[in-house]
Scaffold this active site. Structure first.
Site, PDB file in Angstrom:
ATOM      1  N   ASP A  66       4.616 -38.202 -26.891  1.00 28.13           N
ATOM      2  CA  ASP A  66       5.237 -37.406 -25.673  1.00 28.13           C
ATOM      3  C   ASP A  66       6.295 -38.131 -25.320  1.00 28.13           C
ATOM      4  O   ASP A  66       7.444 -37.544 -24.975  1.00 28.13           O
ATOM      5  CB  ASP A  66       4.271 -37.164 -24.510  1.00 28.13           C
TER       6      ASP A  66
ATOM      7  N   GLU B 123       2.264 -34.383 -31.100  1.00 22.18           N
ATOM      8  CA  GLU B 123       2.944 -35.514 -30.315  1.00 22.18           C
ATOM      9  C   GLU B 123       2.225 -36.984 -30.901  1.00 22.18           C
ATOM     10  O   GLU B 123       2.879 -37.867 -30.944  1.00 22.18           O
ATOM     11  CB  GLU B 123       2.375 -35.131 -28.930  1.00 22.18           C
TER      12      GLU B 123
END
Length: 229
Positions: A49, A121
């Site tokens: 992320d 992610e």
């Protein structure tokens, strides 16, 4: 560790070949099947992320050197939100190679928006740990592709824009109604209708009520802003 033929094919779609294949294996392992000897992808998801965020922040600054922070923030959010990550994951068939526990398999885990976004992610983090930031950056920019150039349209939140349209004309906020719900509990389909005071309405269907509301607002706004002929 040697990757399966399925994961080798996925590497090709990803455009990054892992020197440390165990990182890719970990990235596609969901918590529902993780063990002490087979770690899951949750920690990679946390790192990915942040890597994605840095890549996108840099890309946006480079693409528009005169943009203010207030202009950049919604573009950034549109590019890094879970829906965008999940959309990229679907394009490269990430759901097909996920390692899931039986319960997630039975409840359609390979198609779940949040699960796909999280796994995307994790894959970004795996590439970063495998070959460094430049390799991860190149992979992300390639996978996100035209989304970056077209982000100005995507960055506009339809529900907010529709509410602003109504307020500018002295109208109350638009109303949203769940018109129907179908499908099994693990894969529901919501039909949402939105209406403004003028009586104009629009409907949309999606796998979550929030996304259906956004799509209905977008459809209605497009109709309301269409030039009259």
């Amino acid at each position: 560790m040697r990757l399966s033929a399925e994961l080798k094919a996925f590497e090709g779609r990803l455009g990054h070949h892992f020197a440390k294949p165990e990182l890719l294996m970990r990235a596609v392992t969901h918590a529902s099947i993780g063990t002490a000897t087979r770690p899951d992808n949750q920690r990679l998801e946390f790192l990915g992320d942040r890597v994605l965020g840095l890549v996108m922040a840099e890309a946006l600054l480079t693409a528009d050197t005169g943009a203010r922070e207030g202009q950049l923030a919604p573009r950034f959010n549109a590019l890094v939100r879970k829906e965008s990550c999940a959309a990229v994951a679907r394009e490269i068939g990430l759901g097909d190679v996920l390692k899931l526990g039986r319960s997630e398999m039975l409840t359609g885990g390979r198609r779940k928006e949040a699960l796909l976004g999280d796994a995307m992610e994790a894959v970004i983090a795996a590439a970063y740990l495998d070959a460094g930031f430049e390799a991860a950056r190149a992979m992300v920019l390639r996978l996100w592709g035209d989304r970056i150039a077209g982000v100005e349209t995507d960055a506009r939140d339809p529900k907010t824009a529709l509410q602003e349209w109504a307020q500018a004309r002295g109208m109350p906020p638009p109303s949203y109604i769940e018109a129907a719900r179908s499908g099994p509990d693990h894969q529901p389909l919501f039909t949402v209708a939105v209406q403004v005071e003028t009586g104009e309405t629009a409907e949309a269907q999606a796998g979550s009520k929030r996304i259906a509301e956004q799509q209905a607002a977008k459809a209605l706004l497009a109709r309301l802003e269409r030039p009259s002929t």
